[in-house]
Design an enzyme around this catalytic site. Structure first.
Site, short mmCIF file in Angstrom:
data_model
loop_
_atom_site.label_atom_id
_atom_site.label_comp_id
_atom_site.label_asym_id
_atom_site.label_seq_id
_atom_site.Cartn_x
_atom_site.Cartn_y
_atom_site.Cartn_z
N LEU A 79 0.83 -1.21 0.00
CA LEU A 79 0.00 0.00 0.00
C LEU A 79 0.87 1.26 0.00
O LEU A 79 1.93 1.28 0.62
CB LEU A 79 -0.88 0.02 1.27
CG LEU A 79 -1.94 -1.07 1.36
CD1 LEU A 79 -2.64 -0.98 2.71
CD2 LEU A 79 -2.93 -0.98 0.23
N LYS A 111 -5.38 -0.96 10.71
CA LYS A 111 -4.22 -1.64 10.10
C LYS A 111 -3.47 -2.35 11.23
O LYS A 111 -2.78 -1.73 12.03
CB LYS A 111 -3.32 -0.62 9.41
CG LYS A 111 -2.21 -1.28 8.57
CD LYS A 111 -1.50 -0.26 7.70
CE LYS A 111 -0.42 -0.93 6.84
NZ LYS A 111 0.57 -1.69 7.64
N GLU A 166 -3.62 -10.49 8.54
CA GLU A 166 -2.48 -10.10 9.38
C GLU A 166 -2.48 -10.99 10.62
O GLU A 166 -3.46 -11.00 11.38
CB GLU A 166 -2.65 -8.63 9.77
CG GLU A 166 -1.38 -7.96 10.19
CD GLU A 166 -0.57 -7.40 9.00
OE1 GLU A 166 -1.03 -7.52 7.85
OE2 GLU A 166 0.53 -6.89 9.24
C1 LIG Z 1 -5.47 -4.26 -0.55
O1 LIG Z 1 -4.19 -4.52 0.03
C2 LIG Z 1 -4.08 -4.47 1.39
N1 LIG Z 1 -5.15 -4.35 2.19
C3 LIG Z 1 -4.99 -4.32 3.53
N2 LIG Z 1 -6.06 -4.20 4.36
C4 LIG Z 1 -5.89 -4.20 5.69
N3 LIG Z 1 -6.96 -4.09 6.48
N4 LIG Z 1 -4.68 -4.30 6.27
C5 LIG Z 1 -3.58 -4.41 5.49
N5 LIG Z 1 -2.37 -4.52 6.08
C6 LIG Z 1 -3.69 -4.43 4.08
N6 LIG Z 1 -2.60 -4.56 3.28
C7 LIG Z 1 -2.78 -4.57 1.94
C8 LIG Z 1 -1.58 -4.72 1.03
#
Ligand SMILES: COc1nc2nc(N)nc(N)c2nc1C
Length: 309
Positions: A79, A111, A166
């Site tokens: 991201l 996050k 995660e």
């Molecule tokens: C669409 O890609 C992603 N979405 C995410 N969504 C959440 N909630 N947490 C992240 N760490 C996350 N990381 C990425 C690469």
């Protein structure tokens, strides 16, 4: 015996789901333990019933000598970051320009500060789990991920899919683990993220099993066959399949709502029993996401607001 074993698998799977995913057990631990003991007894009498989906097989016995490499069916993204309100408003302007309309909505998620992992299910069975790695190739840590009780060994429906999430260590488990390490004169972990990563990199699954890790799932690798049309529907689908998603996600109509959500969770952050390092903001509609597409390595339809260090 086979029929009873299958009954016990689904009963224990359901009770495990209620306890570890919903945190609302419908039976006391003693009932769970009784059924578990009955299954162990059946499997001792009929070893062929000791299948990989059995809750008795969560913690594997053998110590690996190395992790295999795994290729993700769909690459795991990274991201772009936002550090302040202006960055977020710039992001919103780019989204509005890209879509040529202002009728779009966001979904905001906490996050989680852990280790990004990908889980593969085939016909509902949990078959493989891997670290993000470089986004295309990760390390096979299936044996360690199987020890995370909130990951079902079989989904509620026979889906074949890759889900992303995660893995993390709750704050309380981190404190207890470091107390034990200090007592043993060992080097404590610097933070829960390192502790989770270190635990999932153990070659002996019994160590990972002792670390009380947990996970929040947030994405579906290939939404094609699921029929969902928005990210929020995808998260609801993950939940109905028996996967753990974070309950604090919120649909936001405007960037003002996003900013409000961010200030709300900046304040509430210490009350969570896990670390978060930011807020992920995504355009919710999948067709809008396709319209906006990707830059070289990150989606144009998402951004990670990072809390000040
Ligand atoms: C669409 O890609 C992603 N979405 C995410 N969504 C959440 N909630 N947490 C992240 N760490 C996350 N990381 C990425 C690469």
């Amino acid at each position: 015996a086979q029929k009873r074993a299958a009954e016990l698998h689904s009963l224990l799977n359901q009770y495990g789901y209620e306890y570890y995913v919903l945190d609302e057990p419908s039976v006391p631990d003693s009932v769970y333990d009784e059924l578990y003991k009955e299954l162990v007894a059946i499997e001792q009498a009929f070893p062929e019933l000791q299948t990989e989906e059995s809750p008795t097989q969560r913690v594997g016995g053998q110590v690996l000598d190395a992790f295999q490499k795994v290729e993700h069916n769909t690459p795991m993204l990274s991201l772009g970051n936002a550090f302040n309100e202006q960055d977020l408003r710039d992001f919103d302007r780019r989204v509005k320009q890209g879509l040529g309309t202002d009728s779009y909505s966001y979904i905001c998620e906490l996050k989680i500060d852990g280790l990004a992992v990908s889980l593969r299910f085939e016909d509902g069975l949990f078959v493989k789990g891997a670290t993000r790695g470089n986004g295309t190739i990760g390390e096979d840590i299936t044996a360690n991920l199987r020890t995370i009780r909130s990951i079902p060994l079989r989904l509620n429906k026979p889906y074949t899919m890759e889900v992303r999430g995660e893995a993390y260590m709750p704050k309380k488990s981190f404190v207890t683990l470091n107390e034990k390490k200090e007592e043993n004169g060992e080097e404590p972990f610097a933070n829960p993220r390192n502790a989770a990563a270190g635990s999932l990199r153990q070659l002996d699954p019994r160590i990972a099993a002792s670390r009380n890790l947990d996970i929040f799932l947030y994405g579906i690798g290939d939404t094609g066959e699921t029929g969902v049309t928005s990210h929020s529907e995808g998260l609801d689908l993950l939940q109905t399949l028996g996967l753990k998603t974070n309950p604090h996600r919120k649909r936001c109509q405007t960037i003002e709502d996003v900013l409000e959500y961010i200030s709300e969770w900046t304040e509430k952050r210490p009350s969570l029993d896990y670390d978060i390092d930011g807020i992920v903001v995504k355009v919710d509609s999948l067709s809008h996401q396709d319209e906006l597409g990707m830059t070289a390595k990150s989606p144009r339809w998402a951004i990670a607001y990072k809390f000040p260090a």
